[in-house]
Design a protein around this motif. Sequence first.
Motif, PDB file in Angstrom:
ATOM      1  N   VAL A  41       0.841  -1.205   0.000  1.00 27.79           N
ATOM      2  CA  VAL A  41       0.000   0.000   0.000  1.00 27.79           C
ATOM      3  C   VAL A  41       0.872   1.249   0.000  1.00 27.79           C
ATOM      4  O   VAL A  41       0.504   2.280  -0.564  1.00 27.79           O
ATOM      5  CB  VAL A  41      -0.957  -0.026   1.210  1.00 27.79           C
ATOM      6  N   GLY A  42       2.067   1.140   0.594  1.00 27.76           N
ATOM      7  CA  GLY A  42       3.038   2.237   0.558  1.00 27.76           C
ATOM      8  C   GLY A  42       3.801   2.329  -0.752  1.00 27.76           C
ATOM      9  O   GLY A  42       4.788   3.061  -0.841  1.00 27.76           O
ATOM     10  N   ARG A  43       3.383   1.550  -1.729  1.00 31.98           N
ATOM     11  CA  ARG A  43       3.878   1.618  -3.108  1.00 31.98           C
ATOM     12  C   ARG A  43       5.307   1.102  -3.282  1.00 31.98           C
ATOM     13  O   ARG A  43       6.024   1.559  -4.181  1.00 31.98           O
ATOM     14  CB  ARG A  43       3.728   3.036  -3.672  1.00 31.98           C
ATOM     15  N   VAL A  44       5.712   0.145  -2.443  1.00 35.52           N
ATOM     16  CA  VAL A  44       7.001  -0.493  -2.706  1.00 35.52           C
ATOM     17  C   VAL A  44       6.931  -1.158  -4.080  1.00 35.52           C
ATOM     18  O   VAL A  44       5.917  -1.752  -4.448  1.00 35.52           O
ATOM     19  CB  VAL A  44       7.351  -1.511  -1.599  1.00 35.52           C
ATOM     20  N   SER A  45       7.990  -1.036  -4.857  1.00 32.89           N
ATOM     21  CA  SER A  45       7.947  -1.551  -6.229  1.00 32.89           C
ATOM     22  C   SER A  45       8.176  -3.048  -6.304  1.00 32.89           C
ATOM     23  O   SER A  45       7.514  -3.752  -7.077  1.00 32.89           O
ATOM     24  CB  SER A  45       8.984  -0.816  -7.083  1.00 32.89           C
ATOM     25  N   ASN A  46       9.123  -3.538  -5.519  1.00 32.87           N
ATOM     26  CA  ASN A  46       9.479  -4.962  -5.553  1.00 32.87           C
ATOM     27  C   ASN A  46       9.452  -5.508  -4.130  1.00 32.87           C
ATOM     28  O   ASN A  46      10.230  -5.053  -3.274  1.00 32.87           O
ATOM     29  CB  ASN A  46      10.872  -5.168  -6.149  1.00 32.87           C
ATOM     30  N   LEU A  47       8.593  -6.475  -3.892  1.00 35.03           N
ATOM     31  CA  LEU A  47       8.493  -7.119  -2.589  1.00 35.03           C
ATOM     32  C   LEU A  47       8.943  -8.562  -2.723  1.00 35.03           C
ATOM     33  O   LEU A  47       8.422  -9.297  -3.569  1.00 35.03           O
ATOM     34  CB  LEU A  47       7.048  -7.069  -2.083  1.00 35.03           C
ATOM     35  N   ILE A  48       9.912  -8.949  -1.908  1.00 35.76           N
ATOM     36  CA  ILE A  48      10.373 -10.332  -1.889  1.00 35.76           C
ATOM     37  C   ILE A  48       9.864 -10.974  -0.612  1.00 35.76           C
ATOM     38  O   ILE A  48      10.228 -10.560   0.497  1.00 35.76           O
ATOM     39  CB  ILE A  48      11.914 -10.434  -1.973  1.00 35.76           C
ATOM     40  N   MET A  49       8.998 -11.952  -0.769  1.00 36.04           N
ATOM     41  CA  MET A  49       8.471 -12.703   0.365  1.00 36.04           C
ATOM     42  C   MET A  49       9.366 -13.910   0.599  1.00 36.04           C
ATOM     43  O   MET A  49       9.410 -14.836  -0.221  1.00 36.04           O
ATOM     44  CB  MET A  49       7.032 -13.144   0.088  1.00 36.04           C
TER      45      MET A  49
END
Length: 332
Positions: A41-49
């Motif tokens: 929601v904070g607009r991080v472009s790339n999230l690695i789970m």
Amino acid sequence: MPFFQPPIASLPQNIDLSGQTAIVTGATAGIGLEICRQLLVGRVSNLIMAVRKISKGERVREALLAEPAVNGANPRATITVMKLDAASYSSVQRFASAYQKTFQDLHLIMANAGIGTSEKEMAPSRHEMDIQVNYLSNVLLTLTLLPILEATATKTGKAARVTWTGSRMYVKTSLLKKLPLQRGGEEGVLQHFDAARGLSMLQRYADSKLLCLLFQLELAERYPPNRVMINSFCPGLVDTGMTDTLPLYMRIPTNVMKALTARSPEKAGWIALNAAVIAGAETHGKLLGDMEVEDSSQFLKGIDGRAIQKRLWEDTIREIREMTNLPAWMTN
């Protein structure tokens, strides 16, 4: 930790992590899942789970992308699911190696994976499991990826960030009364906990969180926050499933307490992101209780705590340098 937890403020509406890449460990449930949601929601472009089970991670990934709040705020977000089992050094090494081969930048690590075992268990490393998962694997992950964090900070002109999930429960450490460390002896800190017997679940969990705080305090004395800022946070009691594995005699009163006073995962996420993206350099090496820097216990400030901090650093660096390259300032 107070029985009735104080209210906390929601996050600012103007958080914008566009262009940034973040890793979240323990990402499929509880606080970790909420951290992922709020980063998106904070607009991080790339999230690695970073997850233990890829199949579960993929299901959570699809669910997150389908959420209206996420899709509305960040329709171009990329989520990548990668395997990381914090019980295993080799899994952490494989994850870090795969990350370095795949991604150019890293702005944020949220080291959230954690456990509290009801009985003493030993990890493949032969260290006590709580200490392996909650402490040692976080150290290995942080230090292995430190060069890419530093390189990203150089590119952006802004410090990269590392935030661990900590706990004020460190004050319940067994070192205070139950099993104090020998003064001036040859016994190492990690060796002490590997050999420890008769500790309760709470004491073993507290011991692991104490080591996290001691390591970060020592790191901050040696490493300024201008390139990579490192801190931790305690969200208080949170209504997650982490207590579901407790023995029945502990689960019943804990569930009663949760019903009366536990925070929602959403509020825990606010606390986490405050530490990770809002708090300033003054929190480097510190534990934030809720959204403020927690005053260190008298044990940490005292002669014994300071001595253990130095001994733990030496023990930890001696072990970690066998698995990853460390800069000279860490080993001197």
